[in-house]
Design an enzyme around this catalytic site. Structure first.
Site, PDB file in Angstrom:
ATOM      1  N   CYS A   1     -17.697 -12.985 -20.148  1.00  0.00           N
ATOM      2  CA  CYS A   1     -18.999 -13.055 -20.817  1.00  0.00           C
ATOM      3  C   CYS A   1     -18.924 -13.975 -22.038  1.00  0.00           C
ATOM      4  O   CYS A   1     -19.783 -14.829 -22.254  1.00  0.00           O
ATOM      5  CB  CYS A   1     -19.424 -11.648 -21.227  1.00  0.00           C
ATOM      6  SG  CYS A   1     -21.118 -11.517 -21.811  1.00  0.00           S
TER       7      CYS A   1
ATOM      8  N   CYS B   1     -27.116 -10.108 -17.349  1.00  0.00           N
ATOM      9  CA  CYS B   1     -26.505  -9.788 -18.635  1.00  0.00           C
ATOM     10  C   CYS B   1     -27.392 -10.296 -19.767  1.00  0.00           C
ATOM     11  O   CYS B   1     -27.793 -11.457 -19.754  1.00  0.00           O
ATOM     12  CB  CYS B   1     -25.114 -10.424 -18.701  1.00  0.00           C
ATOM     13  SG  CYS B   1     -24.367 -10.305 -20.337  1.00  0.00           S
TER      14      CYS B   1
ATOM     15  N   CYS C   1     -25.064 -13.198 -21.779  1.00  0.00           N
ATOM     16  CA  CYS C   1     -24.687 -14.500 -21.218  1.00  0.00           C
ATOM     17  C   CYS C   1     -25.590 -14.922 -20.061  1.00  0.00           C
ATOM     18  O   CYS C   1     -25.456 -16.020 -19.546  1.00  0.00           O
ATOM     19  CB  CYS C   1     -23.230 -14.497 -20.771  1.00  0.00           C
ATOM     20  SG  CYS C   1     -22.931 -13.654 -19.204  1.00  0.00           S
TER      21      CYS C   1
ATOM     22  N   CYS D   1     -22.347  -7.800 -19.274  1.00  0.00           N
ATOM     23  CA  CYS D   1     -21.137  -7.953 -18.464  1.00  0.00           C
ATOM     24  C   CYS D   1     -20.095  -6.926 -18.890  1.00  0.00           C
ATOM     25  O   CYS D   1     -19.860  -6.731 -20.077  1.00  0.00           O
ATOM     26  CB  CYS D   1     -20.525  -9.339 -18.658  1.00  0.00           C
ATOM     27  SG  CYS D   1     -21.497 -10.664 -17.975  1.00  0.00           S
TER      28      CYS D   1
ATOM     29  N   GLY E   1       0.790  -1.233   0.000  1.00  0.00           N
ATOM     30  CA  GLY E   1       0.000   0.000   0.000  1.00  0.00           C
ATOM     31  C   GLY E   1       0.816   1.274   0.000  1.00  0.00           C
ATOM     32  O   GLY E   1       0.260   2.357  -0.160  1.00  0.00           O
TER      33      GLY E   1
END
Lengths: 365, 291
Positions: free
Chosen positions: B275, B244, B247, B269, B34
């Site tokens: 997808c 979606c 899909c 997606c 970080g």
């Protein structure tokens, strides 16, 4: 598929790249030759070399041709090429007092040792569109005939000698601070990330690579009132400097590798800005590749301004140094053209939630 | 064009010295999760702010045995993703793929793939604004000190003021998180939906900010916790009841799209690789059904 904005990327890119070349050449009778760009767009070449941080007039001409004359794009091409080159040598110290001067003026004194020398400048041309440019044919020979000059005279005029520096006059009289030379190894902004507060050598490097327009605007703001610096030009000189590198086998020896055209500006600033309480003028310093006078002056103003403390934008080193870089400013502003639809989806989600919250509050009240 | 790149430039564009420098910075970033580690970012042949940080990480790491996937907003076929892929292909011998599971190295802008990263995979993020405290403090000199002192009250205050003024936290993407109880960081503008994938993950996440000249990392098995209040917990984007239209997935991040002809609102997606695989899978099932 209904949604076609950013799909089919591969083919779209290929076609777009082809179109760039098509638009670049479709109305041309013949393609521009890079040596014509190099010799006739001199000031643009100088500017692009300075902002690209690479002294290479020929490459600058190629970049300008490739970029259809966009200086930001051309500087970017040079910079991206330059970043792949290994750093083999640092040059020997260059003394601008030894400059082979082609132009040199002082606004501080009417007469200076060696005299004022206007050289090639637009300063006193009248800005009337010259329609004869349309019919200009041939090149240097006809031009010389028109002026009634031989090639020799032109050559003599463009290779004047060395001149004593105006600032040295003031130093001799004790009016300008006499500073001992600082033998610290300079910071290299191409090899290390800047941390703030930074060193003077890093500041000068960033300024000399900065974007001409951005620096001029910031310097102008300082002169108009958002800042403390409104200098007098001690000396502005344009000319050639020899560059030497250490001889690899014997460090005491040097090799001459060529000369660079540069613009150097030394400004004189009020003694009230003296941070050591001495009653002495303070120096502002600007230097650029090629002939780029307004940038060199702007640099001298900004450099001095950053040495003073105060709350105006040009006294804030992060504000000035991080925003004058052409490649970075252009890149980030234009990245907004990239799709942002997932980020935007997150924003939609937040605004819909916030609207519901607001409705709840309104119903309650 | 490709000819020139191959002839005039080094393998993977950068010179070897630069690659080493970037890898050393990356190792430091991994060692301090970080923490934003400065590096001398190089100018790249794509726009500054268009993924040059991610690209430098990718090029410093890539070798002949790698397979690369590049996505922009989850999309393999987005113009900038294609442009970056082409550049890498032109200066290396590396093949690219759309399937995240086949990739050893994935460079991404604004998304994490739906399928979780394995421990032998690296995800490289393109980062526009690495500094989470920039929301409240413009000066780098000061934000560096605030991180050193772990002085994060200004960002907490910013979240609190959001709640007072708007009734909720208004940060959409690039939601600030605490990394392993030490550094607050910007995860790059990924949706909040993707944040849980950073927490205690199997793979390595690297973040490259080219213009801002910083590299940082979330190594495997690191805590990544979004900043939140007990009574205002962190929330991901909601796609409840939506799926979606390509899909049929009801458990992926969806983009809202409008049909070019009918103007009808649809969802699909954002991860096109995922997808596509699902569509093929579904196609197979339906085909088998017909037999």
């Amino acid at each position: 598929m209904g949604y076609v904005a950013v799909t089919g990327g591969q083919r779209a890119i290929e076609k777009a790249n082809q179109l760039v070349d098509q638009y670049r050449l479709q109305d041309a009778e013949k393609a521009l030759e890079t040596n014509e760009i190099q010799s006739q767009l001199r000031l643009l070449i100088d500017r692009v070399m300075g902002e690209g941080g690479l002294y290479a007039p020929e490459y600058a001409a190629i970049a300008l041709k490739q970029a259809e004359g966009d200086p930001a794009e051309a500087a970017f091409l040079l910079r991206a090429y330059r970043s792949t080159l290994p750093r083999n040598y640092y040059s020997r110290l260059i003394e601008p007092g030894d400059m082979r001067v082609i132009r040199r003026i002082s606004s501080s004194f009417k007469d200076i040792p060696g005299g004022q020398m206007l050289g090639p400048t637009y300063d006193y041309t009248h800005r009337l569109l010259n329609f004869d440019m349309r019919n200009e044919k041939g090149a240097v020979k006809e031009f010389l005939e028109r002026l009634g000059l031989g090639e020799k005279e032109i050559e003599n005029a463009s290779s004047s000698g060395k001149f004593q520096k105006v600032i040295d006059l003031l130093r001799e009289q004790g009016l300008m601070a006499e500073r001992t030379s600082d033998d610290q190894i300079p910071f290299d902004i191409t090899r290390d990330k800047l941390n703030f507060p930074t060193t003077r050598s890093a500041r000068l490097q960033l300024l000399s690579r900065g974007e001409t327009g951005a620096m001029t605007a910031l310097a102008y703001s300082s002169m108009r009132g958002y800042g403390a610096v409104h200098p007098t030009i001690g000396e502005l000189r344009v000319g050639y400097l020899e560059v030497h590198i250490p001889y690899p086998l014997d460090d005491d020896d040097s090799i001459y590798i060529g000369e660079i055209l540069t613009t150097e500006v030394e400004t004189i600033n009020s003694f009230t800005q003296n941070d050591q309480d001495d009653v002495e003028f303070m120096l502002g310093y600007g230097m650029t590749f090629g002939q780029n006078e307004v940038k060199a002056i702007a640099m001298a103003i900004l450099e001095r301004s950053l040495e003073t403390s105060g709350s105006s934008p040009t006294q804030d080193e992060e504000f000035v140094l991080l925003h004058i870089d052409s490649v970075e400013a252009n890149g980030f502003v234009s990245h907004l053209k990239l799709p942002h639809y997932t980020t935007f989806q997150s924003m939609l989600d937040r605004i819909r939630t916030a609207q519901k919250e607001q409705e709840k509050i309104e119903v309650k009240s | 064009m490709s000819f020139q790149v191959v002839r005039e430039y080094n393998y993977a564009f950068l010179d070897e010295g630069s690659k080493k420098e970037i890898r050393r910075t990356t190792l430091k970033a991994i060692a301090i999760p970080g923490c934003q580690v400065p590096f001398a970012s190089r100018e790249m042949p794509i726009g500054r702010g268009w993924g040059t940080g991610g690209l430098q990480l990718t090029l410093s790491l890539i070798g002949d045995n790698d397979r690369l996937k590049v996505i922009d907003q989850g999309n393999d076929d987005s113009v900038n993703a294609v442009s970056i892929k082409r550049l890498v292909e032109n200066c290396t011998n590396v093949a690219t793929t759309n399937q995240s599971e086949q990739a050893t190295l994935i460079q991404t802008r604004h998304r994490i793939p739906e399928i979780p990263l394995r421990k032998d995979q690296i995800l490289v993020f393109q980062v526009p604004l690495p500094e989470p405290l920039r929301r409240t403090e413009p000066k780098e000199e000061i934000t560096r000190r605030l991180h050193a002192e772990m002085e994060y009250s200004s960002i907490w205050l910013r979240l609190y003021e959001d709640i007072i003024k708007w009734g909720d936290i208004t940060i959409g993407a690039d939601y600030p998180c605490m990394v392993h109880q030490r550094y607050v960081f910007n995860p790059s503008p990924i949706p909040r939906y993707d944040l849980p994938k950073l927490h205690q993950a199997n793979g390595l996440y690297l973040f490259g900010a080219g213009r801002e000249k910083k590299i940082y990392a979330v190594p495997p098995y690191t805590d990544v916790v979004p900043l939140q209040f007990e009574d205002y917990p962190f929330q991901v984007e909601s796609f409840e009841g939506l799926m979606c239209h390509l899909c049929g997935s009801d458990s992926s991040f969806l983009d809202e799209v409008y049909d070019a002809d009918s103007g009808e609102k649809k969802y699909q997606c954002s991860d096109t690789g995922y997808c596509e695989a699902r569509q093929q899978e579904r196609g197979k099932v339906e085909w088998n059904g017909d037999l």
